[in-house]
Write a protein that holds these residues in place. Sequence first.
Motif, PDB file in Angstrom:
ATOM      1  N   HIS A  62       8.687 -11.913 -19.563  1.00  0.00           N
ATOM      2  CA  HIS A  62       7.270 -11.924 -19.211  1.00  0.00           C
ATOM      3  C   HIS A  62       6.439 -11.779 -20.480  1.00  0.00           C
ATOM      4  O   HIS A  62       6.852 -11.121 -21.441  1.00  0.00           O
ATOM      5  N   ALA A  63       5.261 -12.367 -20.454  1.00  0.00           N
ATOM      6  CA  ALA A  63       4.385 -12.307 -21.631  1.00  0.00           C
ATOM      7  C   ALA A  63       3.753 -10.940 -21.817  1.00  0.00           C
ATOM      8  O   ALA A  63       3.427 -10.541 -22.926  1.00  0.00           O
ATOM      9  N   VAL A  64       3.576 -10.219 -20.733  1.00  0.00           N
ATOM     10  CA  VAL A  64       2.960  -8.891 -20.805  1.00  0.00           C
ATOM     11  C   VAL A  64       3.895  -7.878 -20.159  1.00  0.00           C
ATOM     12  O   VAL A  64       4.663  -8.210 -19.262  1.00  0.00           O
ATOM     13  N   PRO A  65       3.843  -6.630 -20.607  1.00  0.00           N
ATOM     14  CA  PRO A  65       4.704  -5.617 -19.988  1.00  0.00           C
ATOM     15  C   PRO A  65       4.336  -5.430 -18.509  1.00  0.00           C
ATOM     16  O   PRO A  65       3.164  -5.472 -18.140  1.00  0.00           O
ATOM     17  N   LEU A  66       5.335  -5.246 -17.695  1.00  0.00           N
ATOM     18  CA  LEU A  66       5.116  -5.037 -16.265  1.00  0.00           C
ATOM     19  C   LEU A  66       5.305  -3.564 -15.921  1.00  0.00           C
ATOM     20  O   LEU A  66       6.163  -2.890 -16.484  1.00  0.00           O
ATOM     21  N   ILE A  67       4.492  -3.097 -14.999  1.00  0.00           N
ATOM     22  CA  ILE A  67       4.665  -1.743 -14.490  1.00  0.00           C
ATOM     23  C   ILE A  67       4.741  -1.823 -12.970  1.00  0.00           C
ATOM     24  O   ILE A  67       4.242  -2.771 -12.363  1.00  0.00           O
ATOM     25  N   ASN A  68       5.335  -0.839 -12.374  1.00  0.00           N
ATOM     26  CA  ASN A  68       5.440  -0.793 -10.921  1.00  0.00           C
ATOM     27  C   ASN A  68       4.079  -0.388 -10.352  1.00  0.00           C
ATOM     28  O   ASN A  68       3.575   0.687 -10.649  1.00  0.00           O
ATOM     29  N   VAL A  69       3.496  -1.259  -9.524  1.00  0.00           N
ATOM     30  CA  VAL A  69       2.178  -0.983  -8.965  1.00  0.00           C
ATOM     31  C   VAL A  69       2.254  -0.482  -7.527  1.00  0.00           C
ATOM     32  O   VAL A  69       1.234  -0.324  -6.873  1.00  0.00           O
ATOM     33  N   PHE A  70       3.458  -0.251  -7.059  1.00  0.00           N
ATOM     34  CA  PHE A  70       3.621   0.218  -5.690  1.00  0.00           C
ATOM     35  C   PHE A  70       3.455   1.730  -5.616  1.00  0.00           C
ATOM     36  O   PHE A  70       3.819   2.453  -6.538  1.00  0.00           O
ATOM     37  N   ARG A  71       2.911   2.185  -4.519  1.00  0.00           N
ATOM     38  CA  ARG A  71       2.763   3.619  -4.318  1.00  0.00           C
ATOM     39  C   ARG A  71       4.095   4.200  -3.860  1.00  0.00           C
ATOM     40  O   ARG A  71       4.965   3.485  -3.369  1.00  0.00           O
ATOM     41  N   ALA A  72       4.235   5.466  -4.001  1.00  0.00           N
ATOM     42  CA  ALA A  72       5.457   6.135  -3.542  1.00  0.00           C
ATOM     43  C   ALA A  72       5.491   6.125  -2.017  1.00  0.00           C
ATOM     44  O   ALA A  72       4.455   6.204  -1.352  1.00  0.00           O
ATOM     45  N   ASP A  73       6.679   5.997  -1.462  1.00  0.00           N
ATOM     46  CA  ASP A  73       6.822   6.051  -0.014  1.00  0.00           C
ATOM     47  C   ASP A  73       6.625   7.478   0.454  1.00  0.00           C
ATOM     48  O   ASP A  73       7.255   8.410  -0.052  1.00  0.00           O
ATOM     49  N   GLU A  74       5.729   7.648   1.413  1.00  0.00           N
ATOM     50  CA  GLU A  74       5.489   8.964   1.991  1.00  0.00           C
ATOM     51  C   GLU A  74       5.492   8.827   3.503  1.00  0.00           C
ATOM     52  O   GLU A  74       4.864   7.927   4.048  1.00  0.00           O
ATOM     53  N   VAL A  75       6.190   9.716   4.160  1.00  0.00           N
ATOM     54  CA  VAL A  75       6.224   9.722   5.616  1.00  0.00           C
ATOM     55  C   VAL A  75       4.886  10.235   6.105  1.00  0.00           C
ATOM     56  O   VAL A  75       4.424  11.307   5.689  1.00  0.00           O
ATOM     57  N   ARG A  76       4.240   9.443   6.960  1.00  0.00           N
ATOM     58  CA  ARG A  76       2.955   9.846   7.539  1.00  0.00           C
ATOM     59  C   ARG A  76       2.996   9.571   9.032  1.00  0.00           C
ATOM     60  O   ARG A  76       3.759   8.731   9.496  1.00  0.00           O
ATOM     61  N   PRO A  77       2.186  10.256   9.785  1.00  0.00           N
ATOM     62  CA  PRO A  77       2.147  10.003  11.230  1.00  0.00           C
ATOM     63  C   PRO A  77       1.703   8.559  11.495  1.00  0.00           C
ATOM     64  O   PRO A  77       0.868   8.014  10.771  1.00  0.00           O
ATOM     65  N   SER A  78       2.298   7.965  12.505  1.00  0.00           N
ATOM     66  CA  SER A  78       1.921   6.601  12.871  1.00  0.00           C
ATOM     67  C   SER A  78       1.778   6.520  14.389  1.00  0.00           C
ATOM     68  O   SER A  78       1.877   7.525  15.088  1.00  0.00           O
ATOM     69  N   MET A  79       1.560   5.323  14.872  1.00  0.00           N
ATOM     70  CA  MET A  79       1.384   5.105  16.303  1.00  0.00           C
ATOM     71  C   MET A  79       2.667   5.482  17.046  1.00  0.00           C
ATOM     72  O   MET A  79       3.757   5.125  16.614  1.00  0.00           O
TER      73      MET A  79
END
Length: 107
Positions: A62-79
Amino acid sequence: MPSLRRIIVALSPDDVARLAGLARIELTEEETARLALQLDGILDAVASVSRVAGDDVPPTSHAVPLINVFRADEVRPSMPTEEALAMAPRAEQNRFRVPRILDEEAM
């Protein structure tokens, strides 16, 4: 370490016809001539990059350095499952029921 640079040679229509034969692709003479010109342009572009990249320039993906842009997985209440399945056309064993799209053999 040996240099990764190679000498790029232009492809003739005969070369393109031979490659097409190896790939089992049928080409007309017009297609062969047009592809030879297009492939020459591609090879020229690759050659220009090879000329710029000196031995002091490390190969990169890659021409530019890559970083991980994803957030950490966190368990949260859902439907609640029951509420989600209540909106489905069909449900079975706490899952959505959908039409089969693959034969038994494919599984």
